[in-house]
Design an enzyme around this catalytic site. Structure first.
Site, PDB file in Angstrom:
ATOM      1  N   GLY A  46       0.779  -1.244   0.000  1.00  0.00           N
ATOM      2  CA  GLY A  46       0.000   0.000   0.000  1.00  0.00           C
ATOM      3  C   GLY A  46       0.804   1.285   0.000  1.00  0.00           C
ATOM      4  O   GLY A  46       0.321   2.312  -0.461  1.00  0.00           O
ATOM      5  N   GLU A 101       4.818   4.120   5.652  1.00  0.00           N
ATOM      6  CA  GLU A 101       3.569   3.357   5.544  1.00  0.00           C
ATOM      7  C   GLU A 101       2.478   4.230   4.944  1.00  0.00           C
ATOM      8  O   GLU A 101       2.513   5.454   5.073  1.00  0.00           O
ATOM      9  CB  GLU A 101       3.106   2.898   6.933  1.00  0.00           C
ATOM     10  CG  GLU A 101       3.600   1.520   7.350  1.00  0.00           C
ATOM     11  CD  GLU A 101       2.837   0.384   6.649  1.00  0.00           C
ATOM     12  OE1 GLU A 101       2.298   0.602   5.545  1.00  0.00           O
ATOM     13  OE2 GLU A 101       2.788  -0.712   7.215  1.00  0.00           O
ATOM     14  N   ASP A 102       1.492   3.594   4.323  1.00  0.00           N
ATOM     15  CA  ASP A 102       0.330   4.358   3.864  1.00  0.00           C
ATOM     16  C   ASP A 102      -0.639   4.595   5.018  1.00  0.00           C
ATOM     17  O   ASP A 102      -1.170   5.673   5.179  1.00  0.00           O
ATOM     18  CB  ASP A 102      -0.378   3.662   2.687  1.00  0.00           C
ATOM     19  CG  ASP A 102      -0.758   2.218   2.997  1.00  0.00           C
ATOM     20  OD1 ASP A 102      -0.178   1.621   3.933  1.00  0.00           O
ATOM     21  OD2 ASP A 102      -1.636   1.671   2.308  1.00  0.00           O
ATOM     22  N   ASP A 105      -3.117   1.227  11.410  1.00  0.00           N
ATOM     23  CA  ASP A 105      -4.471   0.961  11.899  1.00  0.00           C
ATOM     24  C   ASP A 105      -4.353   0.407  13.328  1.00  0.00           C
ATOM     25  O   ASP A 105      -4.255   1.155  14.288  1.00  0.00           O
ATOM     26  CB  ASP A 105      -5.095  -0.037  10.918  1.00  0.00           C
ATOM     27  CG  ASP A 105      -6.588  -0.166  11.044  1.00  0.00           C
ATOM     28  OD1 ASP A 105      -7.133   0.258  12.072  1.00  0.00           O
ATOM     29  OD2 ASP A 105      -7.221  -0.700  10.127  1.00  0.00           O
ATOM     30  N   GLY A 107      -1.795  -1.101  14.405  1.00  0.00           N
ATOM     31  CA  GLY A 107      -0.385  -0.968  14.796  1.00  0.00           C
ATOM     32  C   GLY A 107       0.336  -2.303  14.887  1.00  0.00           C
ATOM     33  O   GLY A 107       1.542  -2.340  15.123  1.00  0.00           O
ATOM     34  N   THR A 109       1.062  -4.561  12.544  1.00  0.00           N
ATOM     35  CA  THR A 109       2.058  -4.760  11.480  1.00  0.00           C
ATOM     36  C   THR A 109       3.342  -4.012  11.808  1.00  0.00           C
ATOM     37  O   THR A 109       4.438  -4.584  11.819  1.00  0.00           O
ATOM     38  CB  THR A 109       1.508  -4.241  10.128  1.00  0.00           C
ATOM     39  OG1 THR A 109       0.269  -4.890   9.860  1.00  0.00           O
ATOM     40  CG2 THR A 109       2.486  -4.478   9.009  1.00  0.00           C
ATOM     41  N   LEU A 110       3.194  -2.728  12.093  1.00  0.00           N
ATOM     42  CA  LEU A 110       4.391  -1.906  12.275  1.00  0.00           C
ATOM     43  C   LEU A 110       5.112  -2.206  13.585  1.00  0.00           C
ATOM     44  O   LEU A 110       6.346  -2.122  13.642  1.00  0.00           O
ATOM     45  CB  LEU A 110       4.020  -0.427  12.190  1.00  0.00           C
ATOM     46  CG  LEU A 110       5.163   0.487  11.819  1.00  0.00           C
ATOM     47  CD1 LEU A 110       5.874   0.034  10.550  1.00  0.00           C
ATOM     48  CD2 LEU A 110       4.676   1.913  11.661  1.00  0.00           C
ATOM     49  N   ASP A 161      -6.256  -0.045  -1.079  1.00  0.00           N
ATOM     50  CA  ASP A 161      -7.064  -0.875  -1.977  1.00  0.00           C
ATOM     51  C   ASP A 161      -8.321  -1.425  -1.296  1.00  0.00           C
ATOM     52  O   ASP A 161      -8.432  -1.440  -0.065  1.00  0.00           O
ATOM     53  CB  ASP A 161      -6.238  -2.078  -2.458  1.00  0.00           C
ATOM     54  CG  ASP A 161      -6.051  -3.121  -1.351  1.00  0.00           C
ATOM     55  OD1 ASP A 161      -5.560  -2.748  -0.261  1.00  0.00           O
ATOM     56  OD2 ASP A 161      -6.406  -4.295  -1.570  1.00  0.00           O
TER      57      ASP A 161
HETATM   58  C1  PRP Z   1      -2.131  -2.033   5.435  1.00  0.00           C
HETATM   59  C2  PRP Z   1      -1.066  -0.977   5.584  1.00  0.00           C
HETATM   60  C3  PRP Z   1      -0.246  -1.467   6.735  1.00  0.00           C
HETATM   61  C4  PRP Z   1      -1.234  -2.272   7.556  1.00  0.00           C
HETATM   62  C5  PRP Z   1      -1.612  -1.495   8.757  1.00  0.00           C
HETATM   63  O1  PRP Z   1      -1.658  -3.092   4.659  1.00  0.00           O
HETATM   64  O2  PRP Z   1      -0.307  -0.834   4.411  1.00  0.00           O
HETATM   65  O3  PRP Z   1       0.855  -2.267   6.324  1.00  0.00           O
HETATM   66  O4  PRP Z   1      -2.404  -2.486   6.753  1.00  0.00           O
HETATM   67  O5  PRP Z   1      -2.565  -2.188   9.515  1.00  0.00           O
HETATM   68  P1  PRP Z   1      -2.343  -2.503  11.047  1.00  0.00           P
HETATM   69  O6  PRP Z   1      -1.835  -1.238  11.699  1.00  0.00           O
HETATM   70  O7  PRP Z   1      -3.713  -2.892  11.528  1.00  0.00           O
HETATM   71  O8  PRP Z   1      -1.352  -3.616  11.181  1.00  0.00           O
HETATM   72  P2  PRP Z   1      -2.616  -4.241   4.121  1.00  0.00           P
HETATM   73  O9  PRP Z   1      -2.579  -5.397   5.063  1.00  0.00           O
HETATM   74  O10 PRP Z   1      -3.964  -3.659   3.828  1.00  0.00           O
HETATM   75  O11 PRP Z   1      -1.895  -4.700   2.801  1.00  0.00           O
HETATM   76  P3  PRP Z   1      -1.478  -3.818   1.524  1.00  0.00           P
HETATM   77  O12 PRP Z   1      -0.445  -2.827   1.999  1.00  0.00           O
HETATM   78  O13 PRP Z   1      -0.923  -4.812   0.577  1.00  0.00           O
HETATM   79  O14 PRP Z   1      -2.706  -3.138   1.003  1.00  0.00           O
END
Ligand code: PRP
Length: 187
Positions: A46, A101-102, A105, A107, A109-110, A161
């Protein structure tokens, strides 16, 4: 070009451009006197649209590298089951690192990625996100550069997306269930 779209533009192309310019200026000011090129790390997929605009506005020597993770959403929702499926190509040891990051949410993932990157002993490790959904946070995170605070609406465009579509919109807009149906996407 996009009939029946968007539901509601949240951030126009012009607003995004101005905000990205401000963020780039702040990053430039923080890193201009630092040694070596800034190592910019993007999390696929993203962030790639924001990344492309940000690095061209930042006016510093940089390198760009990518990580891809398998999202916890694909397996156990709201768990921390994040796994690296594509790692960085280059070492970040003793480098100044900016993770881009885009959207942040929950947090989850990060927070996983930051823990992982810290183990590689970077010189400094900073976080830049275009969008921050602070109300959904499960894992607290330090955010150094943030474009816009957003609520819990589903957003698409400018890299974000819905079922892999709409990443190429120049603006960010909300997408309702009705909008997804009208756009011919079935989930
Ligand atoms: C989105 C975004 C972050 C993640 C954040 O990726 O790019 O990596 O969600 O969410 P979190 O804070 O709840 O962890 P996504 O999983 O939608 O995949 P994409 O980047 O391929 O669209």
């Amino acid at each position: 070009m996009y009939p029946d779209f968007p539901e509601r533009v949240l951030f126009s192309e012009e607003e995004i451009t101005l905000r990205v310019r401000d963020m780039a200026a702040a990053i430039h000011a923080d890193f201009r006197n630092e040694p070596g090129p800034l190592a910019v790390v993007s999390i696929l997929k993203g962030g790639f649209v924001f990344l492309a605009d940000l690095i061209r506005a930042v006016g510093l020597d940089i390198t760009v590298d990518f990580m891809a993770i398998s999202s916890y959403r694909e397996s156990r929702p709201r768990s921390s089951g994040v796994r690296i499926v594509k790692d960085l190509s280059e070492s970040i040891f003793d480098r100044n690192v900016l993770v881009v990051e885009d959207i942040i949410d929950t947090g989850l993932t990060l927070s996983y990625i930051l823990r992982n990157l810290k183990e590689r002993s970077p010189r400094r490790l900073k976080v830049c996100t275009l969008l921050n959904r602070a109300g959904s946070r499960i894992a607290p995170l330090p955010i150094d550069y943030c474009g816009f605070e957003v609520g819990d609406e589903f957003l698409v465009g400018y890299g974000l997306d819905y079922l892999q579509k709409w990443r190429n919109l120049r603006f960010i807009c909300t997408l309702t269930e009705r909008g997804g149906e009208r756009a011919g996407i079935s989930g």
